[in-house]
Enzyme design. Sequence first.
Site, mmCIF file in Angstrom:
data_model
loop_
_atom_site.group_PDB
_atom_site.id
_atom_site.type_symbol
_atom_site.label_atom_id
_atom_site.label_comp_id
_atom_site.label_asym_id
_atom_site.label_seq_id
_atom_site.Cartn_x
_atom_site.Cartn_y
_atom_site.Cartn_z
ATOM 1 C CE LYS A 110 -1.470 1.771 3.888
ATOM 2 N NZ LYS A 110 -1.469 3.157 4.353
ATOM 3 C CG ASN A 111 2.524 2.775 3.510
ATOM 4 O OD1 ASN A 111 1.367 3.141 3.353
ATOM 5 N ND2 ASN A 111 3.049 2.534 4.700
ATOM 6 N NE ARG A 131 1.286 11.594 7.460
ATOM 7 C CZ ARG A 131 1.187 12.818 7.903
ATOM 8 N NH1 ARG A 131 0.018 13.353 8.155
ATOM 9 N NH2 ARG A 131 2.270 13.540 8.102
ATOM 10 C CD GLN A 153 12.694 17.772 8.573
ATOM 11 O OE1 GLN A 153 13.750 17.719 7.937
ATOM 12 N NE2 GLN A 153 12.500 18.666 9.527
ATOM 13 C CB ILE A 202 8.007 5.905 14.511
ATOM 14 C CG1 ILE A 202 9.058 4.793 14.358
ATOM 15 C CG2 ILE A 202 7.871 6.743 13.231
ATOM 16 C CD1 ILE A 202 10.381 5.198 13.804
HETATM 17 C C1 UD1 Z 1 4.744 6.541 6.508
HETATM 18 C C2 UD1 Z 1 3.720 5.449 6.313
HETATM 19 C C3 UD1 Z 1 3.202 4.964 7.648
HETATM 20 C C4 UD1 Z 1 4.368 4.536 8.541
HETATM 21 C C5 UD1 Z 1 5.432 5.628 8.618
HETATM 22 C C6 UD1 Z 1 6.690 5.189 9.337
HETATM 23 C C7 UD1 Z 1 2.732 6.020 4.191
HETATM 24 C C8 UD1 Z 1 1.558 6.576 3.481
HETATM 25 N N1 UD1 Z 1 2.633 5.994 5.530
HETATM 26 O O1 UD1 Z 1 4.078 7.616 7.164
HETATM 27 O O2 UD1 Z 1 2.343 3.851 7.407
HETATM 28 O O3 UD1 Z 1 3.875 4.300 9.839
HETATM 29 O O4 UD1 Z 1 5.819 6.040 7.290
HETATM 30 O O5 UD1 Z 1 7.218 4.055 8.727
HETATM 31 O O6 UD1 Z 1 3.708 5.593 3.605
HETATM 32 N N2 UD1 Z 1 8.168 13.747 10.763
HETATM 33 C C9 UD1 Z 1 8.488 15.048 11.058
HETATM 34 N N3 UD1 Z 1 8.449 15.962 10.030
HETATM 35 C C10 UD1 Z 1 8.101 15.630 8.762
HETATM 36 C C11 UD1 Z 1 7.776 14.282 8.485
HETATM 37 C C12 UD1 Z 1 7.826 13.377 9.521
HETATM 38 O O7 UD1 Z 1 8.818 15.396 12.187
HETATM 39 O O8 UD1 Z 1 8.083 16.501 7.889
HETATM 40 C C13 UD1 Z 1 8.227 12.736 11.850
HETATM 41 C C14 UD1 Z 1 6.871 12.090 12.132
HETATM 42 O O9 UD1 Z 1 6.126 12.844 13.051
HETATM 43 C C15 UD1 Z 1 7.293 10.743 12.688
HETATM 44 C C16 UD1 Z 1 8.564 10.413 11.909
HETATM 45 O O10 UD1 Z 1 9.037 11.655 11.393
HETATM 46 O O11 UD1 Z 1 7.607 10.854 14.046
HETATM 47 C C17 UD1 Z 1 8.376 9.451 10.761
HETATM 48 O O12 UD1 Z 1 7.322 9.924 9.919
HETATM 49 P P1 UD1 Z 1 7.255 9.518 8.380
HETATM 50 O O13 UD1 Z 1 8.255 8.462 8.094
HETATM 51 O O14 UD1 Z 1 7.282 10.759 7.565
HETATM 52 O O15 UD1 Z 1 5.810 8.890 8.296
HETATM 53 P P2 UD1 Z 1 4.736 9.062 7.164
HETATM 54 O O16 UD1 Z 1 5.395 9.297 5.856
HETATM 55 O O17 UD1 Z 1 3.678 9.997 7.640
#
Ligand code: UD1
Length: 430
Positions: free
Chosen positions: A22-23, A93, A126, A327
């Site tokens: 899915k992701n 999302r 980010q 996370i």
């Molecule tokens: C994606 C996945 C989700 C999975 C997650 C971690 C998709 C659609 N979703 O979510 O299923 O649980 O990866 O493997 O692929 N963060 C920041 N700033 C940012 C972006 C992220 O601080 O700009 C933080 C988040 O709050 C979190 C961590 O980084 O604590 C990881 O987030 P991220 O890997 O970006 O998760 P998603 O892409 O939202």
Amino acid sequence: MEQYVVKGGVPLRGEVSVGGAKNAALGILAAAIMTDETVTIENVPNVRDTRVLLQAIEGIGAKVKYVYNNSVQINGGSICDLNVEYEYIKKIRASYYLLGALLGKYKESNVALPGGCNIGSRPIDQHLKGFKALGAKVDIDKGVVCAKADKLVGSHIYFDVVTVGATINLMMASCMAEGDTILENAAKEPHIVDVANFLNAMGANIKGAGTDVIRIKGVSRLHGCTYSIIPDQIEAGTFMVAAAATHGDVVVKDVIPKHLESISAKLMEMGCEIVEGDDWVRVIADKELGSTNVKTLPYPGFPTDMQPQMAVALALAKGSSMVTESIFENRFKYVDEINRMGAKVKVEGNTAYIEGVQRISAAQLSAPDLRAGAALVIAALAADGISEIEDIEYIQRGYEDFEGKLSCLGAVIAKVDSDRELQKFKLKIG
Ligand code: UD1
């Protein structure tokens, strides 16, 4: 409203096939609009999140055609609108990938801030920092992110946190920028590699995906291609853990065993036997489960998306276990539900302290989010008696025909959407 009814206590046995990730699909479907030529994507999981993203893509004027159930053709040549409506975004999302894809192709995108599972604050700073580094002006106006550039120029971007979403978004935004981009502290998840491979199949020049430094040389255009999405690591892991929690024996087919190593390792520590083939993994759980500790980490660490399912299996394992979530900050919402079933789990900060119990009993449950919902289905499969699980639309966001696949493994489960159907199923199963 649809709900699951589950009669627990049956060990899962047999073979189950895993669908596309899915992701990865969410990144790839968004990236597919970056060429005006037709792209055919195979092994697309037919789940709510991919269907909603495809609606959003159609909503901005691209042509979308399901060739078969899991094969989709997309043509982004007719896109006429760079505004992605809130109606779509609030459901999933990953609509934020349209920010990177549209910005990369048209140098402009306007997308409402994303929704998705409520598992933490989930900022996108980010992503925005990266777009700005490429030369885009980024504003947030009434909840809509507006990114615009005269031209995008490659840059050296260091992510402050390891983020899957920003890594994918920046690969898309930079692949047609002028010059070279370097992404440091990049995420290494299998779906990052899959999106990079897909962009490369469209003519991009991305190297290093799967390591923490990704180098992108901008190309002037992307072209059509046919691409098949990798198997879903989390769907596979969910069936593996379900096999363990029910003391079953399940072959999970059409997987990449390498992607499942962190899950296999934990199940072995708990006393399961794991046998691996080229594209399958067998979980044999005929012995009592033992305790272990789990900490979620970016890949290749233990995936946060498997944390709730694994915690349910540990709640049924002998001894004390600790599950630490590093996370997301709000990922233990299933704990109250399983404690009502008789589990003994206490959450303090980002850690769940688990005292294993031998049995749990059925309950009326409500899925708090996608993966926690899957975990509650596992709990119901392992419990004594008949459980009902509400709010299964969360589970349907990420699992295709979950109940059908579990039934094939011998689970007594049905999806019902009226009281009459519920009573009928209960009568049937006694
Ligand atoms: C994606 C996945 C989700 C999975 C997650 C971690 C998709 C659609 N979703 O979510 O299923 O649980 O990866 O493997 O692929 N963060 C920041 N700033 C940012 C972006 C992220 O601080 O700009 C933080 C988040 O709050 C979190 C961590 O980084 O604590 C990881 O987030 P991220 O890997 O970006 O998760 P998603 O892409 O939202």
